[in-house]
Design an enzyme around this catalytic site. Sequence first.
Site, PDB file in Angstrom:
ATOM      1  N   ARG A  70    -120.348 -16.842  20.656  1.00  0.00           N
ATOM      2  CA  ARG A  70    -121.189 -17.523  21.649  1.00  0.00           C
ATOM      3  C   ARG A  70    -121.244 -19.023  21.345  1.00  0.00           C
ATOM      4  O   ARG A  70    -121.282 -19.854  22.254  1.00  0.00           O
ATOM      5  CB  ARG A  70    -122.611 -16.940  21.648  1.00  0.00           C
ATOM      6  CG  ARG A  70    -122.702 -15.465  22.034  1.00  0.00           C
ATOM      7  CD  ARG A  70    -122.543 -15.190  23.500  1.00  0.00           C
ATOM      8  NE  ARG A  70    -123.359 -16.015  24.340  1.00  0.00           N
ATOM      9  CZ  ARG A  70    -123.521 -15.804  25.655  1.00  0.00           C
ATOM     10  NH1 ARG A  70    -122.921 -14.768  26.242  1.00  0.00           N
ATOM     11  NH2 ARG A  70    -124.251 -16.601  26.373  1.00  0.00           N
ATOM     12  N   ARG A 107    -115.930 -23.856  26.576  1.00  0.00           N
ATOM     13  CA  ARG A 107    -116.373 -24.154  27.940  1.00  0.00           C
ATOM     14  C   ARG A 107    -116.402 -25.661  28.214  1.00  0.00           C
ATOM     15  O   ARG A 107    -116.090 -26.101  29.329  1.00  0.00           O
ATOM     16  CB  ARG A 107    -117.728 -23.491  28.207  1.00  0.00           C
ATOM     17  CG  ARG A 107    -117.562 -21.978  28.475  1.00  0.00           C
ATOM     18  CD  ARG A 107    -118.873 -21.245  28.440  1.00  0.00           C
ATOM     19  NE  ARG A 107    -118.772 -19.895  29.006  1.00  0.00           N
ATOM     20  CZ  ARG A 107    -119.735 -19.000  28.943  1.00  0.00           C
ATOM     21  NH1 ARG A 107    -120.875 -19.273  28.316  1.00  0.00           N
ATOM     22  NH2 ARG A 107    -119.570 -17.806  29.481  1.00  0.00           N
ATOM     23  N   HIS A 164    -115.905 -15.081  28.633  1.00  0.00           N
ATOM     24  CA  HIS A 164    -117.091 -14.231  28.514  1.00  0.00           C
ATOM     25  C   HIS A 164    -117.236 -13.825  27.056  1.00  0.00           C
ATOM     26  O   HIS A 164    -116.238 -13.634  26.364  1.00  0.00           O
ATOM     27  CB  HIS A 164    -116.936 -12.957  29.360  1.00  0.00           C
ATOM     28  CG  HIS A 164    -117.978 -11.912  29.046  1.00  0.00           C
ATOM     29  ND1 HIS A 164    -119.216 -11.909  29.623  1.00  0.00           N
ATOM     30  CD2 HIS A 164    -117.966 -10.873  28.156  1.00  0.00           C
ATOM     31  CE1 HIS A 164    -119.926 -10.897  29.130  1.00  0.00           C
ATOM     32  NE2 HIS A 164    -119.185 -10.246  28.237  1.00  0.00           N
ATOM     33  N   GLU A 215    -119.728  -3.072  26.167  1.00  0.00           N
ATOM     34  CA  GLU A 215    -118.638  -3.815  26.820  1.00  0.00           C
ATOM     35  C   GLU A 215    -117.280  -3.478  26.215  1.00  0.00           C
ATOM     36  O   GLU A 215    -116.280  -3.422  26.927  1.00  0.00           O
ATOM     37  CB  GLU A 215    -118.922  -5.317  26.743  1.00  0.00           C
ATOM     38  CG  GLU A 215    -120.115  -5.722  27.611  1.00  0.00           C
ATOM     39  CD  GLU A 215    -120.457  -7.201  27.531  1.00  0.00           C
ATOM     40  OE1 GLU A 215    -121.361  -7.623  28.269  1.00  0.00           O
ATOM     41  OE2 GLU A 215    -119.832  -7.937  26.740  1.00  0.00           O
TER      42      GLU A 215
END
Length: 141
Positions: free
Chosen positions: A85, A102, A115, A126
């Site tokens: 993250r 990002r 993601h 997931e």
Amino acid sequence: MERTLSIIKPDAVSKGVMGKIIDRFESEGIRIVAMKMIRLTKKEAQAFYAVHRDKPFYDSLTDFMSSGPIVVMVLEGENVIAKNREIMGATNPKDAKPGTIRYEFATDVEKNAVHGSDSPQTAMEEISFFFSKYELIGTER
Ligand code: UDP
Ligand code: MG
């Protein structure tokens, strides 16, 4: 050791930066224990993002996520859920720190290149959304 699900989204695949994104993970010492390129149907994208079904961006997001190929990966390492993250950067690239994926590769808050699972529980769910145990390197079976 932790595992997390990472997706290189259609915007990043079509920009030709999947190699650069994979390089970021490898450079950080993160191990890739499963990887494949697939294209989601609209229904599959809706199922994957079901937690966001009541959000105003749900329809557009699931159109985008089914608009082209994606690369799904399972990353392994110490504290890899939080670490990924951090490497990804904030959801909105306008808020992402320089050097994050990002910041470098996202187009906007929707087309934001990657993601990453946000907790051990979602990581588990997931990972099993996309992979069977036969596809996860190093998993006992
Ligand atoms: N998203 C969007 N508009 C928003 C917020 C999110 O289109 O205002 C999209 C974006 O692609 C994001 C995904 O929905 O990555 C899931 O949102 P979440 O809040 O879970 O962000 P993430 O965990 O991906 O940082
Ligand atoms: Mg999220």
